[in-house]
Design a protein around this motif. Sequence first.
Motif, short mmCIF file in Angstrom:
data_model
loop_
_atom_site.label_atom_id
_atom_site.label_comp_id
_atom_site.label_asym_id
_atom_site.label_seq_id
_atom_site.Cartn_x
_atom_site.Cartn_y
_atom_site.Cartn_z
N SER A 20 -7.43 -2.57 46.00
CA SER A 20 -7.91 -1.18 45.92
C SER A 20 -7.25 -0.30 46.96
O SER A 20 -6.92 0.86 46.69
CB SER A 20 -9.43 -1.12 46.09
N GLN A 41 -11.04 3.99 47.95
CA GLN A 41 -11.29 3.22 46.75
C GLN A 41 -11.53 4.14 45.55
O GLN A 41 -12.56 4.11 44.91
CB GLN A 41 -12.49 2.28 46.97
N ASP A 44 -12.61 2.37 42.28
CA ASP A 44 -13.84 1.59 42.15
C ASP A 44 -15.01 2.55 42.03
O ASP A 44 -15.50 3.07 43.02
CB ASP A 44 -14.07 0.69 43.37
N GLY A 53 -17.66 -4.99 46.72
CA GLY A 53 -16.21 -5.03 46.83
C GLY A 53 -15.55 -5.67 45.64
O GLY A 53 -14.50 -6.26 45.74
N THR A 55 -14.25 -5.15 41.54
CA THR A 55 -14.01 -4.19 40.50
C THR A 55 -14.45 -4.82 39.20
O THR A 55 -14.00 -5.89 38.84
CB THR A 55 -12.51 -3.84 40.43
#
Length: 597
Positions: A20, A41, A44, A53, A55
């Motif tokens: 990311s 990010q 995300d 954390g 995706t």
Amino acid sequence: TDLAHIRNFSIVAHIDHGKSTLADRLIQSTGTVKDRDMKEQMLDAMDIERERGITIKANTVRIDYTADNGEQYVLNLIDTPGHVDFAYEVSRSMRAVEGSLLVVDSTQGVEAQTLANVYQAIDANHEIVPILNKIDLPASECDRVAEQIEDVIGIDASGAIRVSAKTGVGIHETLEAIVQHLPPPTGTRDAPLKAMLVDSWYDAYLGVIVLVRIMDGVLKKGDRIRMMSNNSTHHVDRIGVFKPQREDIPELGPGEIGFLTASIKQVRDTRVGDTITHEKGGTDKALPGFNPSQPVVFCGLFPVDSAEFEDLRDAIEKLALNDASFSYEMETSAALGFGFRCGFLGLLHLEVIRDRIEREYDIDLITTAPSVVYHIHLRDGSMEELHNPADMPDLSIVDHLEEPRIKATILVPDEYLGDVLKLCQDRRGIQMDLTYAGTRAMVVYDLPLNEVVFDFYDRLKSVTKGYASFDYQLTDYRQDNLVKMSILVNDEPVDALSMMVHRDRAEARGRAMVEKLKDLIPRHMFKIPIQAAIGGKVIARETLSAMRKDVTAKCYGGDATRKKKLLEKQKKGKKKMRQFGKVDIPQEAFISALKMD
Ligand code: GDP
Ligand code: MG
């Protein structure tokens, strides 16, 4: 854009290796997003993803890049889900692009998800650009990790780009490598439309948004399209790209990636991997390998407070609208009342949905033991899927049972190897492969999925102090000696605790279960027998002795606040309990009882 100036790629990495962050830098350094609009990010989106954390849904971004050769390129990045539960979606999005950036944390090296994802990229015939990330950290060991990539994955890593996605070092080189080393897409503009449905999701304003990769032909606003899997037709009312904000454009040509909307109501009407063509003059050859993902893990979800059943129904229906791989049907349990039997792609998927129901809809849930899907072959030659151990048919009509098996890949520092092998062996694993890469061992095991769904991952993490990485894929269904074990509390069967087990392990599991339950169920005013049984035969038994009259008696001394606390705690505990006959069983018993030590 002409094909020669398009590059489509994905980024493959193990979790936390910097996928990311690298995507953020690529977006930022090309001016795709102005610095002041940049948040971390970018790709995300969901809260749960950010917190954990991971995706979950693939996302995409179109980057305009002027290369050192002076030419203007369009770079389409598809961010693939990083977790095994979504392997099918990963494989589809890989087929929508021609190349991958392989990101490996140069302080860590290759991990299980690196391997799983890079093999998917290799299967999709990708050109692969290796990237060693986090070179700003003192623990970075680029040479060692490059060598490991060559040893373990078998691709040339001598030219691996050394990057710090954090500081921006190597980002320019990465962009140039995308242009120079990744091939442009192919496709024919004059051919009938053939577009791959890469992903879809629900948007409150636009309805269902469909992400497509055009293989051949041209898709225009106003076109009438047909989904080849179910022949449904739609009118395209919007076409666009993500930069990463939505931007409408009039058409998408071969090699391009973008979205369409067509007043589609539910995500379930759009299946990842499907082929989209024009209603008139379309192609009759669908893209190969369409095979929508099927739930493999099932569990019951019941409201703690039965008055919340309608709220739960509402929450589940809403979530299912946006998730074609989540299935549900109503279930009634003698013990738990009304609820739903739900199907998931894997344990993470289960956890995500359960968390969202509890958090976004504020409903306390009782989750029953997760169970895999069994194939029951009946004497009459037919086959049924078993989603719930409680539905196991009478043995007199059953010929044999099959269970799903997985191929598990585990990477672990060699000092923990012995513990990992023991764990896999204990879970009925068959060792397939064992190799070394430096001081790390890579083991491949053939395991039954039902031995993995409860707590395998937790156990693996704990025996390796968090240093093991794990990934799996389903392989096949295989026959084994499987039986249904029932649990009786105070002589009443508790259907929500019944489970399928291997016959050879039934006694041990049964004993562990009844011992756990003895600790988890609070004492009552009477004696409570707790038993495990197979087809009426008791294989393990414990007895919970009756409670002494005064619950606070064990608080020796006269500490009044302590007594008060204890009573309050009991009162609070009550709320999360359900009654089974005359016995209260707390909510956590349903999951805890199934964990093995
Ligand atoms: P992902 O799980 O692969 O998407 O990884 P992330 O991009 O979320 O990164 C995981 C963690 O590593 C985050 O805390 C990042 O800030 C950090 N990180 C990513 N790239 C670098 C890097 O080049 N250097 C350093 N020091 N940290 C990085
Ligand atoms: Mg990420």
